[in-house]
Design a protein around this motif. Sequence first.
Motif, short mmCIF file in Angstrom:
data_model
loop_
_atom_site.label_atom_id
_atom_site.label_comp_id
_atom_site.label_asym_id
_atom_site.label_seq_id
_atom_site.Cartn_x
_atom_site.Cartn_y
_atom_site.Cartn_z
N TYR A 37 -2.09 -5.31 -2.15
CA TYR A 37 -3.09 -4.25 -1.99
C TYR A 37 -3.90 -4.07 -3.28
O TYR A 37 -5.14 -4.04 -3.24
N LEU A 38 -3.20 -3.99 -4.41
CA LEU A 38 -3.90 -3.82 -5.69
C LEU A 38 -4.63 -5.10 -6.10
O LEU A 38 -5.70 -5.03 -6.71
N TYR A 80 -8.05 4.74 -8.68
CA TYR A 80 -6.59 4.62 -8.67
C TYR A 80 -5.99 4.87 -10.06
O TYR A 80 -5.06 5.66 -10.20
N ASN A 96 -12.10 -7.24 -6.54
CA ASN A 96 -13.43 -6.61 -6.51
C ASN A 96 -13.90 -6.25 -7.92
O ASN A 96 -15.08 -6.40 -8.24
N MET A 139 -12.52 2.19 -8.48
CA MET A 139 -11.29 1.94 -7.71
C MET A 139 -10.60 3.23 -7.31
O MET A 139 -9.88 3.28 -6.32
N SER A 173 -16.10 -0.19 -13.34
CA SER A 173 -15.53 -0.82 -12.15
C SER A 173 -14.15 -0.26 -11.83
O SER A 173 -13.83 -0.02 -10.66
N ASN A 217 -6.17 -7.16 -4.21
CA ASN A 217 -7.47 -7.16 -3.52
C ASN A 217 -8.46 -6.25 -4.23
O ASN A 217 -9.65 -6.57 -4.35
N LYS A 218 -7.98 -5.10 -4.70
CA LYS A 218 -8.84 -4.16 -5.42
C LYS A 218 -9.30 -4.75 -6.75
O LYS A 218 -10.47 -4.62 -7.14
N SER A 266 0.84 -1.21 0.00
CA SER A 266 0.00 0.00 0.00
C SER A 266 0.87 1.26 0.00
O SER A 266 0.51 2.26 -0.61
N LYS A 298 -5.03 -10.40 -11.77
CA LYS A 298 -4.99 -10.01 -10.35
C LYS A 298 -3.98 -10.83 -9.55
O LYS A 298 -3.55 -10.41 -8.47
#
Length: 399
Positions: A294-295, A321, A301, A319, A315, A297-298, A245, A287
């Motif tokens: 950290y990414l 980001y 989703n 995020m 989607s 996990n994003k 992160s 993924k």
Amino acid sequence: MNKYRYKAKDRENNIVKGIIYTESKEELRKILESKKYYLIKSRKLINLTNINKKTNLSDFVFLCNQISIMLDAGLEFDKVMNILKDTVRKAYLKEILERIYLDIKNGEAINVAFSKYKIFPQLFINMLKIGEASGKIEYVFKNIKTYYEETKKSKNKIKSALSYPVFLLSVGVLVMILLMYKIVPIFSDIFSHFNSELPMITKVMISFSNHMRKNGYIYLIVLLIIYITLKLFTRAKKGKLFVDSLKIKIFIIKKIYLYFYTYLITYSLELLLISGSTLVESIDIVKDILGNNYLENKIENVSLEVKSGLKLSISLRKMNYFPYELIEMISIGEISGKLTNVLKIMCSYYDAEYKEEINKLTKKIEPIMILVIGILLMIMLLGLFLPILGIMDSVSSRV
């Protein structure tokens, strides 16, 4: 899994010899019986290589390149593996390729045969599976080589950019430690022969030097404890998540990582989609290869939302980001039905952007680090030479 050399007879009483990897002699017998062979004798061979050891990426890229060339020449896959296993020099690679060749010859799927060994990345295994299903196995080997070569270069650029300031700082610290241990004590002995008042900076330096020399082992123990603690922390799940992160939040490096992960995702998605993978399958694979928990996990989703029917661009926007222009371009690609073309264009764009950011960082950090080290060394030198100048003035005034 054990390696057995066997001798058997077929239905026409012809002698058949070969090597099979299996768990036991009973399993060997069953395999041969399924082929209508009668086992005469077998011998368990000793495996002298560690086939599950971690390998460098160069070996993997080399294999992909060789396989691609032979497949382009029109050779069948089992023949390619038969040739390759006899040409490689490294013992563990030879052992792996021999096993894969025998597995494929015995009817096992190509992706299953490769998936048994750690040398092969998960992205590659998934692409093999897709390539077999779509009949594009040659395409997989041709492009995976380029993909890993480019991503390796990209990661190395980041490592070199971030390791440079650490190297400069380490050199500066070592020089100062050397001064404290060797040079300051010499000057301290000289100053002790004079009764002149020492500047505060000199007193602090001498006091710190004496403390370091007397309690050096304590400093070493503390440093060792800090090092081990950090190692254990970064290996733990929560620790790795925290460090990952930070990579995308620390202001001085977050832009580099933003462009790098954007490049990696667009490159991977484009490669998987043109290989025959669906969008959902591609996101699920991507993924797991980012190397950032950290990414990941994003993105997980994002995968769930796309499975539920949400567009990829929407989607990704949620995020908060990825760059705005990437989201807009992906949206255009989804509307026009040319998502792979868009991903290819954006991949090239962000590859250039992150390389430019690395160059900027290097140019910024180098003078800053040199300045910081220079100031620290100057303070130390002033601490040593100011008393000398005072002593010289005192002597000259007496004369």
